[in-house]
Design a protein around this motif. Structure first.
Motif, PDB file in Angstrom:
ATOM      1  N   GLU A 233       0.828  -1.206   0.000  1.00 52.89           N
ATOM      2  CA  GLU A 233       0.000   0.000   0.000  1.00 52.89           C
ATOM      3  C   GLU A 233       0.859   1.252   0.000  1.00 52.89           C
ATOM      4  O   GLU A 233       0.604   2.202  -0.753  1.00 52.89           O
ATOM      5  CB  GLU A 233      -0.936   0.000   1.215  1.00 52.89           C
ATOM      6  CG  GLU A 233      -1.910   1.166   1.214  1.00 52.89           C
ATOM      7  CD  GLU A 233      -2.925   1.074   2.326  1.00 52.89           C
ATOM      8  OE1 GLU A 233      -4.128   1.256   2.055  1.00 52.89           O
ATOM      9  OE2 GLU A 233      -2.517   0.820   3.488  1.00 52.89           O
ATOM     10  N   ARG A 234       1.896   1.263   0.841  1.00 51.69           N
ATOM     11  CA  ARG A 234       2.789   2.431   0.872  1.00 51.69           C
ATOM     12  C   ARG A 234       3.468   2.627  -0.483  1.00 51.69           C
ATOM     13  O   ARG A 234       3.596   3.757  -0.964  1.00 51.69           O
ATOM     14  CB  ARG A 234       3.839   2.253   1.965  1.00 51.69           C
ATOM     15  CG  ARG A 234       3.261   2.075   3.369  1.00 51.69           C
ATOM     16  CD  ARG A 234       2.640   3.339   3.902  1.00 51.69           C
ATOM     17  NE  ARG A 234       1.952   3.110   5.149  1.00 51.69           N
ATOM     18  CZ  ARG A 234       2.535   3.082   6.349  1.00 51.69           C
ATOM     19  NH1 ARG A 234       3.852   3.248   6.427  1.00 51.69           N
ATOM     20  NH2 ARG A 234       1.826   2.899   7.436  1.00 51.69           N
ATOM     21  N   LEU A 235       3.910   1.534  -1.088  1.00 49.94           N
ATOM     22  CA  LEU A 235       4.575   1.640  -2.392  1.00 49.94           C
ATOM     23  C   LEU A 235       3.613   2.091  -3.481  1.00 49.94           C
ATOM     24  O   LEU A 235       3.995   2.824  -4.399  1.00 49.94           O
ATOM     25  CB  LEU A 235       5.199   0.300  -2.768  1.00 49.94           C
ATOM     26  CG  LEU A 235       6.435  -0.128  -1.970  1.00 49.94           C
ATOM     27  CD1 LEU A 235       6.900  -1.507  -2.401  1.00 49.94           C
ATOM     28  CD2 LEU A 235       7.563   0.886  -2.145  1.00 49.94           C
ATOM     29  N   GLY A 369      -3.060  -4.206  -6.697  1.00 52.44           N
ATOM     30  CA  GLY A 369      -3.119  -2.776  -6.971  1.00 52.44           C
ATOM     31  C   GLY A 369      -1.746  -2.190  -7.245  1.00 52.44           C
ATOM     32  O   GLY A 369      -1.575  -1.357  -8.147  1.00 52.44           O
ATOM     33  N   LEU A 370      -0.747  -2.626  -6.478  1.00 52.88           N
ATOM     34  CA  LEU A 370       0.617  -2.141  -6.690  1.00 52.88           C
ATOM     35  C   LEU A 370       1.144  -2.557  -8.058  1.00 52.88           C
ATOM     36  O   LEU A 370       1.764  -1.748  -8.773  1.00 52.88           O
ATOM     37  CB  LEU A 370       1.536  -2.673  -5.594  1.00 52.88           C
ATOM     38  CG  LEU A 370       3.034  -2.407  -5.767  1.00 52.88           C
ATOM     39  CD1 LEU A 370       3.324  -0.912  -5.802  1.00 52.88           C
ATOM     40  CD2 LEU A 370       3.830  -3.092  -4.657  1.00 52.88           C
ATOM     41  N   ALA A 371       0.910  -3.811  -8.432  1.00 60.38           N
ATOM     42  CA  ALA A 371       1.384  -4.301  -9.726  1.00 60.38           C
ATOM     43  C   ALA A 371       0.788  -3.491 -10.871  1.00 60.38           C
ATOM     44  O   ALA A 371       1.495  -3.082 -11.812  1.00 60.38           O
ATOM     45  CB  ALA A 371       1.038  -5.784  -9.876  1.00 60.38           C
ATOM     46  N   ALA A 376       1.065   0.533 -15.185  1.00 60.72           N
ATOM     47  CA  ALA A 376       0.429   1.703 -15.796  1.00 60.72           C
ATOM     48  C   ALA A 376       1.382   2.898 -15.834  1.00 60.72           C
ATOM     49  O   ALA A 376       1.440   3.630 -16.836  1.00 60.72           O
ATOM     50  CB  ALA A 376      -0.844   2.059 -15.030  1.00 60.72           C
ATOM     51  N   ASN A 377       2.134   3.099 -14.746  1.00 61.06           N
ATOM     52  CA  ASN A 377       3.089   4.211 -14.721  1.00 61.06           C
ATOM     53  C   ASN A 377       4.192   4.032 -15.749  1.00 61.06           C
ATOM     54  O   ASN A 377       4.608   4.987 -16.409  1.00 61.06           O
ATOM     55  CB  ASN A 377       3.695   4.347 -13.320  1.00 61.06           C
ATOM     56  CG  ASN A 377       2.872   5.246 -12.407  1.00 61.06           C
ATOM     57  OD1 ASN A 377       2.842   6.454 -12.577  1.00 61.06           O
ATOM     58  ND2 ASN A 377       2.189   4.628 -11.447  1.00 61.06           N
ATOM     59  N   LEU A 378       4.680   2.803 -15.893  1.00 58.48           N
ATOM     60  CA  LEU A 378       5.747   2.544 -16.864  1.00 58.48           C
ATOM     61  C   LEU A 378       5.269   2.785 -18.292  1.00 58.48           C
ATOM     62  O   LEU A 378       6.055   3.165 -19.170  1.00 58.48           O
ATOM     63  CB  LEU A 378       6.259   1.111 -16.717  1.00 58.48           C
ATOM     64  CG  LEU A 378       7.061   0.821 -15.443  1.00 58.48           C
ATOM     65  CD1 LEU A 378       7.400  -0.669 -15.356  1.00 58.48           C
ATOM     66  CD2 LEU A 378       8.334   1.662 -15.381  1.00 58.48           C
ATOM     67  N   ILE A 395      -6.259   4.774 -11.993  1.00 64.66           N
ATOM     68  CA  ILE A 395      -6.616   3.435 -12.491  1.00 64.66           C
ATOM     69  C   ILE A 395      -6.355   2.379 -11.423  1.00 64.66           C
ATOM     70  O   ILE A 395      -7.215   1.528 -11.148  1.00 64.66           O
ATOM     71  CB  ILE A 395      -5.818   3.119 -13.773  1.00 64.66           C
ATOM     72  CG1 ILE A 395      -6.268   4.034 -14.909  1.00 64.66           C
ATOM     73  CG2 ILE A 395      -5.995   1.656 -14.166  1.00 64.66           C
ATOM     74  CD1 ILE A 395      -5.376   3.967 -16.136  1.00 64.66           C
ATOM     75  N   SER A 396      -5.163   2.418 -10.805  1.00 69.93           N
ATOM     76  CA  SER A 396      -4.831   1.382  -9.816  1.00 69.93           C
ATOM     77  C   SER A 396      -5.660   1.534  -8.550  1.00 69.93           C
ATOM     78  O   SER A 396      -6.081   0.541  -7.955  1.00 69.93           O
ATOM     79  CB  SER A 396      -3.333   1.441  -9.479  1.00 69.93           C
ATOM     80  OG  SER A 396      -2.999   2.625  -8.790  1.00 69.93           O
TER      81      SER A 396
END
Length: 471
Positions: A233-235, A369-371, A376-378, A395-396
């Protein structure tokens, strides 16, 4: 207050919610004030080194679940927290000191010295010595939360920051403030807040020193499943900033930090209600599913009410407060707001999932969610910069909210509409509560407003029951 409110079920839901919300805003003010003082007195370089480590292994949420069972389990769990903080925290102090190259009469040359090269040996020692205190602070608070001592939990959190602020300002008035002095003040603050946690737990009858090996194994199993979710979650909250920094550099990261900082202020109320939710979810006797539905639809309504003006006025506000150099942050703010509203669902329901003893499920949701956030960011950041980062977060966050809602529905049996859509009875309850509060301030009481049993809607909600339900 009627008998229905004083039903022996402990602090009221609305009372706990208002206390936690007020504390969140008070804590934000204290954090901001302390950061400003440290920034002015220490300078940017020294302030950046003012940090500490926490080695928790998910013991905080595990203790909250254990404390919610009964007083005997709470005492054993609290004793485990004391032992864990002392043993694991002490070992972490020794290990980190050895890796830094302590003790030494010269500049340290251990492996960690190259990671944090700007600390003296004494400064690193002060920071390392804070680890057991930080550990006990984070774990011990959840003992109060598990016992539904929301007021004590909130006061301790406020006192931690208030004492630190007073100590830093006092040291600066007596002599010039240095990083060494600030770290020593932090140590003293941790000792005082640890004593406050102990005193609060003792008042509740759960401050014990007889650990339970069997309970500790259970807590570690629970914590091992929960800790990955906490890290994920933090990441997820910061992966976008890391990728923006790697792709577009520090200038874009600075602008995007304004976007994320402003957007995350909308989480003050959802996070406060999530804290209250956890305190109810760990109680085996509470109808936690119904409480979660009430709190979730309330937090969604609050998030929408605050997000709409933020969407409309955000870009103008950014230019006004931060200057035209940060105007891109206002556009990105509009893109991230839908995800901020959606994640309000996670702020409440993820606490329900963990509190009901399903930390592994919660971890899988947060890892998914992190994945998605990273992928998506990449894809989007190289093409759209900070706007791509904001869209990726939306989105995430949205996907995490959908999956969390599905898990909650499976565990509780509560419907989607009941969980997300504010109900007319909620508005009637709020209106009645406000009327009753104003009447009490004027020294008189209002009569019932026509509900069953002569109770007002506010009193029914405060008692954590639905209209017409018997106590």
């Amino acid at each position: 207050m009627t008998a229905s409110v004083r039903s022996g079920r402990g602090p009221t839901l609305i009372g706990d919610a208002l206390t936690t919300i007020a504390t969140r805003f008070g804590l934000a003010v204290l954090i901001f004030s302390t950061d400003v003082v440290l920034a002015h007195l220490l300078g940017p370089a020294a302030k950046g080194r003012f940090a500490a480590l926490v080695v928790g292994w998910g013991m905080d949420s595990a203790l909250g679940v254990v404390a919610g069972r009964d007083a005997r389990s709470a005492r054993a769990g609290f004793a485990n927290a004391v032992i864990w903080s002392a043993v694991v925290g002490g070992f972490s102090v020794v290990l980190s000191g050895w890796l830094y190259g302590l003790p030494t009469d010269t500049r340290p040359h251990g492996p960690l010295a190259s990671v944090v090269p700007n600390l003296s040996a004494a400064q690193f020692a002060y920071a390392a010595l804070a680890i057991p205190g930080e550990l006990f602070f984070s774990i011990g608070l959840f003992a109060l939360l598990g016992r539904r001592r929301i007021a004590a939990y909130s006061i301790v959190r406020l006192m931690r920051r208030l004492l630190l602020l007073i100590g830093v300002v006092g040291a600066a008035l007596v002599a010039s403030l240095s990083l060494d002095v600030a770290l020593i003040v932090n140590l003293a603050t941790l000792v005082l807040t640890a004593l406050l946690i102990w005193w609060s737990a003792r008042r509740d009858g759960v401050a014990g020193l007889r650990p339970s090996a069997e309970l500790l194994r259970e807590e570690l199993r629970f914590g091992g499943r929960a800790i990955l979710g906490t890290v994920a979650e933090r990441l997820q909250f910061r992966a976008d900033s890391f990728i923006v920094n790697a792709v577009d550099g520090v200038r874009a990261t600075g602008i995007y930090s304004v976007t994320s900082g402003l957007a995350e202020t909308l989480w003050y109320v959802p996070n406060a209600l999530g804290t209250v939710m956890f305190s109810r979810a760990v109680d085996p006797k509470a109808d936690a599913g119904r409480i979660a539905a009430v709190l979730t639809r309330t937090t969604i309504a609050v998030a929408l009410v605050t997000a709409v003006p933020a969407f409309a006025l955000g870009p103008r506000l950014v230019r006004l407060v931060y200057g035209s150099a940060f105007s891109d942050a206002g556009v990105a703010l509009r893109l991230i707001l839908p995800g901020i509203v959606a994640y309000s669902v996670v702020a409440v329901l993820s606490r329900y999932i963990v509190g009901r003893g399903r930390p592994g499920v919660g971890t899988l949701v947060l890892l998914a969610g992190l994945a998605l956030n990273i992928v998506a960011n990449l894809i989007l950041v190289p093409r759209f910069g900070i706007n791509g980062a904001a869209a990726s977060s939306s989105i995430s966050y949205g996907l995490t909210a959908i999956v969390t809602l599905a898990v909650f529905r499976h565990l509780s049996g509560r419907g989607i509409v009941e969980t997300l859509v504010i109900q007319p009875r909620d508005l009637r309850a709020l209106r009645s509560m406000l009327v009753a509060s104003l009447a009490r301030l004027q020294g008189r009481r209002t009569g019932p407003i026509g509900l069953r049993g002569g109770e007002t809607a506010a009193e029914i909600v405060i008692a954590e029951r639905e209209p017409g339900e018997e106590p």
